[in-house]
Design a protein around this motif. Sequence first.
Motif, PDB file in Angstrom:
ATOM      1  N   ARG A  79       2.335   3.052 -18.108  1.00  0.00           N
ATOM      2  CA  ARG A  79       2.733   3.412 -19.476  1.00  0.00           C
ATOM      3  C   ARG A  79       2.865   4.917 -19.652  1.00  0.00           C
ATOM      4  O   ARG A  79       3.798   5.412 -20.283  1.00  0.00           O
ATOM      5  CB  ARG A  79       1.701   2.862 -20.455  1.00  0.00           C
ATOM      6  CG  ARG A  79       1.990   3.176 -21.917  1.00  0.00           C
ATOM      7  CD  ARG A  79       1.131   2.322 -22.820  1.00  0.00           C
ATOM      8  NE  ARG A  79       1.183   2.770 -24.206  1.00  0.00           N
ATOM      9  CZ  ARG A  79       0.216   3.421 -24.820  1.00  0.00           C
ATOM     10  NH1 ARG A  79      -0.906   3.709 -24.148  1.00  0.00           N
ATOM     11  NH2 ARG A  79       0.332   3.791 -26.081  1.00  0.00           N
ATOM     12  N   GLY A  80       1.954   5.678 -19.079  1.00  0.00           N
ATOM     13  CA  GLY A  80       2.034   7.127 -19.183  1.00  0.00           C
ATOM     14  C   GLY A  80       3.264   7.688 -18.497  1.00  0.00           C
ATOM     15  O   GLY A  80       3.935   8.585 -19.027  1.00  0.00           O
ATOM     16  N   SER A  84       6.534   9.622 -20.084  1.00  0.00           N
ATOM     17  CA  SER A  84       7.063  10.875 -19.549  1.00  0.00           C
ATOM     18  C   SER A  84       8.557  10.765 -19.280  1.00  0.00           C
ATOM     19  O   SER A  84       9.328  11.688 -19.562  1.00  0.00           O
ATOM     20  CB  SER A  84       6.319  11.246 -18.265  1.00  0.00           C
ATOM     21  OG  SER A  84       6.875  12.404 -17.665  1.00  0.00           O
ATOM     22  N   VAL A  90       2.652   9.475 -25.204  1.00  0.00           N
ATOM     23  CA  VAL A  90       2.249   8.157 -24.731  1.00  0.00           C
ATOM     24  C   VAL A  90       1.850   7.259 -25.895  1.00  0.00           C
ATOM     25  O   VAL A  90       1.978   6.021 -25.807  1.00  0.00           O
ATOM     26  CB  VAL A  90       1.083   8.291 -23.726  1.00  0.00           C
ATOM     27  CG1 VAL A  90      -0.185   8.795 -24.407  1.00  0.00           C
ATOM     28  CG2 VAL A  90       0.817   6.980 -22.999  1.00  0.00           C
TER      29      VAL A  90
END
Length: 304
Positions: A79-80, A84, A90
Amino acid sequence: MTCVRTLAGWAVVCSARPGRRQTGWPLRAYYAAGLGHPDKAHQQVGFGSTMARDASGTGSQVSIDLPYGKTFDDAVKARGAIASGLDVAVSQVFITRDPSSHRRHTLWVADRDPLAQGAGRTPLLRCKPTDIWQPAPFGLDERGNKVSVDLMWNSILIGAQPRQGKTFAARSLALYAALDPYVKLTVLDGGGKPDWRKFSLVADRYAFGLAMTRIGAVRLHFHDLRHTGNTLASRAPGASLRDIMARMGHDSPRAALIYQHANREADQGIADAIDKAVKAARRKPSKRKVKRVAEGDGPAAEAS
C-alpha cells in the motif's frame, strides 16, 4: 472555484500536483510497487471496471485485477509503494477486498488526506437523552461514514500512543452512557487526573486516584489492588506461572514473573530447613571418630 486533476478526470475539490492525468497512472503505481510487469506475459495488471468517481464525490475508485499468483494480501502490504506510485499520501489510498476473486480488489484514492479533516461536532453535545441499548456514535471513518459502538454486553479496551486521544475516546462513550437516565454509572480513574472529574456530577459512584480502605489507609492506588490480587494468586497451592499469566491476561511471562516474589516466604522456609539440616550434621560426630575414641585413640585415651 478550483478545477483539479483526479483519477477520473477533472473535479471541483482541491488542488493537485501536475501530471496526475497521465494515461495508465494506476498501472504505473502497481508496476512500481512490484505487483506486475508491463512487458511480461501473465504479469500485467488489468482493470475489472471503469475508473469513476465515488458516490460521495470525495475520491475515485477502480477495480484492479492483479496478475495470477498475486493476492489481495500482496496489495495490502504494498500500500505504501502504491501511494508513492500514485504520488499521494498513504492515508489517501484504500484497498478493499473483492469477494469474487482473491487477486481482485477495489482501489479508492481520496482527493485529500481524510485524516487532516475534522469529524465535526459530536451529536452528544446536544445533551439529548440517549438509549444504552442503541449503538453509541463514535465519529467518522476515513471515507466519512458514521461509526457507532455497541456498549451493551461488550468490554471495550482503548489503546494508543501517548497524547493520541485515548481519554477523549473513552469519555465520549462514558458520556453516551451518562446521558441515559436509566444507567447507573460508576467511574474509577486510577490515575487521578482532572480529565474525569466532571463525571462526579453525574456518576452514581466514582473514585479518582486513591482508594480509602476500611482502616482509613490512604495512598492505595487501584493498580495496587491488582498487584495484591495477583500476588495472593501466586501463593495459591499449585499455581503455576502459566496460571498467573492467564489471570493477568498477559501473553509474556515477563510481567507474571514479578509476582513470583510471593513465593519468597516458601523459599525462605526451604532455605532455613536446609541450613538447619547442615548445622545438625556438623554437630553430630562421624562414625569413624566414635570408633577411634572407643579403641583408645585420640584425646580421650590420652586423658585416661
